[in-house]
Design a protein around this motif. Structure first.
Motif, PDB file in Angstrom:
ATOM      1  N   ASN A  82       0.699  -1.262  -0.006  1.00  0.00           N
ATOM      2  CA  ASN A  82       0.247  -0.017  -0.183  1.00  0.00           C
ATOM      3  C   ASN A  82       0.685   1.322   0.033  1.00  0.00           C
ATOM      4  OD1 ASN A  82      -1.774   2.284   0.596  1.00  0.00           O
ATOM      5  ND2 ASN A  82      -3.159   0.796   1.831  1.00  0.00           N
ATOM      6  N   ILE A  83       1.042   1.931  -1.216  1.00  0.00           N
ATOM      7  CA  ILE A  83       1.807   3.216  -1.350  1.00  0.00           C
ATOM      8  C   ILE A  83       1.200   4.092  -0.699  1.00  0.00           C
ATOM      9  CG2 ILE A  83       3.348   4.427  -2.594  1.00  0.00           C
ATOM     10  CD1 ILE A  83       3.824   1.379  -2.761  1.00  0.00           C
ATOM     11  N   SER A  84       1.326   4.401   0.579  1.00  0.00           N
ATOM     12  CA  SER A  84       0.741   5.718   1.196  1.00  0.00           C
ATOM     13  C   SER A  84       1.373   7.177   1.047  1.00  0.00           C
ATOM     14  CB  SER A  84       0.549   5.395   2.860  1.00  0.00           C
ATOM     15  OG  SER A  84       2.071   5.458   3.302  1.00  0.00           O
ATOM     16  N   GLY A 119       1.569  -5.251   2.796  1.00  0.00           N
ATOM     17  CA  GLY A 119       0.556  -5.733   3.332  1.00  0.00           C
ATOM     18  C   GLY A 119      -0.770  -5.950   2.485  1.00  0.00           C
ATOM     19  N   LYS A 120      -1.584  -6.249   2.924  1.00  0.00           N
ATOM     20  CA  LYS A 120      -3.050  -6.486   2.223  1.00  0.00           C
ATOM     21  C   LYS A 120      -3.365  -5.244   1.582  1.00  0.00           C
ATOM     22  CE  LYS A 120      -4.878 -10.194   4.852  1.00  0.00           C
ATOM     23  NZ  LYS A 120      -6.320 -10.872   5.678  1.00  0.00           N
ATOM     24  N   LEU A 121      -4.059  -5.204   0.281  1.00  0.00           N
ATOM     25  CA  LEU A 121      -4.818  -4.285  -0.485  1.00  0.00           C
ATOM     26  C   LEU A 121      -5.773  -3.933  -0.188  1.00  0.00           C
ATOM     27  CD1 LEU A 121      -3.094  -5.292  -4.040  1.00  0.00           C
ATOM     28  CD2 LEU A 121      -1.998  -4.109  -2.286  1.00  0.00           C
ATOM     29  N   SER A 122      -6.556  -2.688  -0.734  1.00  0.00           N
ATOM     30  CA  SER A 122      -7.785  -2.531  -0.262  1.00  0.00           C
ATOM     31  C   SER A 122      -8.983  -3.314  -0.992  1.00  0.00           C
ATOM     32  CB  SER A 122      -8.096  -1.014  -0.689  1.00  0.00           C
ATOM     33  OG  SER A 122      -7.711  -0.716  -1.880  1.00  0.00           O
ATOM     34  N   PHE A 123      -8.375  -4.043  -2.051  1.00  0.00           N
ATOM     35  CA  PHE A 123      -9.279  -4.981  -2.792  1.00  0.00           C
ATOM     36  C   PHE A 123      -8.992  -6.408  -2.651  1.00  0.00           C
ATOM     37  CE2 PHE A 123      -6.891  -2.285  -5.699  1.00  0.00           C
ATOM     38  CZ  PHE A 123      -6.023  -3.324  -6.169  1.00  0.00           C
TER      39      PHE A 123
END
Length: 237
Positions: A115-117, A125-129
């Motif tokens: 997750n490239i914040s 980590g886990k992705l948003s989908f």
């Protein structure tokens, strides 16, 4: 008259030199339609991406909102990395839900999700989908990312970003270059209107036109200009 006879070979020589120079600068890579994958993987669509000598193959299935992709690129170095991402909120890098592939300490390919914040940090980590599957391969200097994701029902347009980097330190991809090709590595994919050939050819329209990196038309125009310049040189000298 003798000078005129010498000027024509000179102009021809200049045309040849300039043409070879343009050819040297032109990007050279195979088109997506010629690329083959292991296990007979096939995709409904493919596009030659406009930067970083890369291609994207993809199949969108509207019935269950899944998208299978194969991203193909040459890393900046043999020990580098490649990345393909979807940005659900913006068009740039910040906010990207990314797949990054590279070699582990034993030289085997792996792919991780990040997750490239922000532009200064990446978080594994886990992705948003939902990610249904993912893998990576390396062959003849080229890296490939394979993934299948489940998209939100309302996502009919995808902001996608791709990238290549030159090094991995302790299992963490290091920053990529900030050259024009890197900074312009982003585009949109219109999902509404795609044809899923894997679902009995059910038509949901046609995909948005994607940029084509085939430089032949542009090169032809350049050659015409150079020939005209050569003609003018022949007249002047």
């Amino acid at each position: 008259m003798a000078v005129l006879r010498l000027s024509l070979p000179l102009s021809s020589f200049l045309i040849l030199i300039f043409t070879l120079f343009i050819l040297r600068l032109s990007p050279v890579h195979s088109t997506c339609t010629s690329q083959k994958f292991t296990n007979n993987k096939t995709y409904s669509n493919c596009t030659n991406l406009p930067t970083l000598n890369s291609t994207l193959h993809y199949t969108f299935t509207p019935k269950n909102m899944t998208m299978s992709v194969a991203f193909v690129a040459i890393p900046a170095t043999s020990d580098g990395w490649i990345a393909w991402a979807i940005n659900p909120t913006d068009t740039g890098m910040a906010g990207c839900q990314s797949f990054i592939a590279f070699k582990d300490s034993k030289g085997s390919m792996l792919v991780k999700t990040y997750n490239i914040s922000s532009y200064s940090s990446i978080i594994e980590g886990k992705l948003s989908f939902e990610v249904l599957d993912s893998s990576a391969e390396f062959s003849k200097g080229t890296m490939m990312i394979f993934a299948t994701v489940k998209l939100p029902m309302t996502m009919m347009e995808i902001n996608h970003v791709w990238q290549v980097g030159g090094s991995v330190m302790n299992g963490v991809p290091m920053k990529h270059e900030f050259l024009p090709g890197n900074l312009k590595a982003m585009a949109k994919l219109q999902l509404e209107g795609m044809v899923d050939k894997s679902s009995n050819g059910t038509s949901v329209g046609s995909p948005m036109a994607s940029p084509n990196t085939n430089s032949a038309p542009g090169l032809a125009r350049v050659c015409v200009v150079l020939m005209f310049l050569g003609y003018l040189l022949g007249l002047i000298f």
